[in-house]
Write a protein that holds these residues in place. Sequence first.
Motif, short mmCIF file in Angstrom:
data_model
loop_
_atom_site.label_atom_id
_atom_site.label_comp_id
_atom_site.label_asym_id
_atom_site.label_seq_id
_atom_site.Cartn_x
_atom_site.Cartn_y
_atom_site.Cartn_z
N PRO A 1 0.81 -1.23 0.00
CA PRO A 1 0.00 0.00 0.00
C PRO A 1 0.84 1.28 0.00
O PRO A 1 0.35 2.35 -0.39
CB PRO A 1 -0.81 -0.11 1.30
N THR A 2 2.10 1.18 0.44
CA THR A 2 2.94 2.37 0.54
C THR A 2 3.67 2.68 -0.75
O THR A 2 3.71 3.82 -1.23
CB THR A 2 3.96 2.20 1.69
N TRP A 3 4.30 1.64 -1.34
CA TRP A 3 5.08 1.81 -2.57
C TRP A 3 4.34 1.34 -3.81
O TRP A 3 4.78 1.59 -4.94
CB TRP A 3 6.39 1.02 -2.48
N GLY A 4 3.25 0.59 -3.60
CA GLY A 4 2.51 0.05 -4.73
C GLY A 4 3.03 -1.29 -5.20
O GLY A 4 2.58 -1.81 -6.22
N THR A 5 3.98 -1.89 -4.47
CA THR A 5 4.53 -3.20 -4.84
C THR A 5 5.01 -3.90 -3.58
O THR A 5 5.38 -3.25 -2.59
CB THR A 5 5.69 -3.05 -5.83
N TYR A 6 4.99 -5.24 -3.63
CA TYR A 6 5.44 -6.00 -2.47
C TYR A 6 6.97 -6.00 -2.34
O TYR A 6 7.50 -6.15 -1.24
CB TYR A 6 4.97 -7.46 -2.57
N TRP A 7 7.67 -5.83 -3.45
CA TRP A 7 9.13 -5.96 -3.41
C TRP A 7 9.78 -5.03 -4.42
O TRP A 7 9.31 -4.90 -5.55
CB TRP A 7 9.54 -7.40 -3.69
N VAL A 8 10.86 -4.40 -4.00
CA VAL A 8 11.74 -3.67 -4.91
C VAL A 8 13.17 -4.04 -4.54
O VAL A 8 13.45 -4.40 -3.39
CB VAL A 8 11.55 -2.13 -4.79
N TRP A 9 14.06 -3.96 -5.51
CA TRP A 9 15.46 -4.29 -5.23
C TRP A 9 16.15 -3.07 -4.60
O TRP A 9 17.07 -2.49 -5.13
CB TRP A 9 16.17 -4.76 -6.49
#
Length: 257
Positions: free
Chosen positions: A126-134
């Motif tokens: 909900p914060t970044w719009g994705t579950y994972w980023v590198w």
Amino acid sequence: MRDLDNKDLRGRSLLRFASPQVFYPVAGLLAPWFAGIAAVLTVIGLYIGFFVAPTDFQQGEVYRVIFIHVPAAWMSMLVYLVMAFWSAVGLVMNTRLSFMMARALAPTGAIFCFIALWTGALWGKPTWGTYWVWDARLTSQLLLLFLYLGYMALTEAIEDARRADRAGAIIALVGAINVPIIYFSVQWWNTLHQGASVSITKAPTMATTMLMGMLIMAIAAWAYTIAVAFWRVRPIILERERHTDWVGAELERLGSR
């Protein structure tokens, strides 16, 4: 002279706990107390975090995951450093119990690391719009999980206990370099992850109630780690010391129950 003699006696009395035979009953005695403390503090911390702490004006209710995420992340790093410490003590002083404690801590550290990654993903969606980023913080935290898993896999794969202890100690000591990388990654690189909300050198950037709930959960996690490590090290001691007379007597006592 008398003060030096008293210090020497105190030092010797503490060193006796490095003996697996002496430490075994102490661990069994203390583990339930730490487990009780962990249970009580967890209930208090979760109550404060989910029912007392105010809603964050920027993130809304989703921020409450930090009451689990942050203590888990702290403990994942701290447990690894403690593992590295015991590994160093074992290598330098050749104390069997040190290696046993490192092994007992590893699974708990890995669980905390997984929880930190999992709850971070729940917060990230909900914060970044994705579950994972590198992201630098996330990637180095994932590397910590691989270090835990590698340590456990290597120590279990080598049949000779002494060789396994030393091989695992090398992984623990080399991998400890990753811990400050995790902590300072948000300062060293351009990262999506927010900076530390709690710092030794700066005032906290959150409400007092939020900070209190988070610190209580952190103490609960630490008490849980001690309890589980003490419970886990006891069967390790029995396995490693199985050829001694005192272990034979202890197994007979346990079998007669």
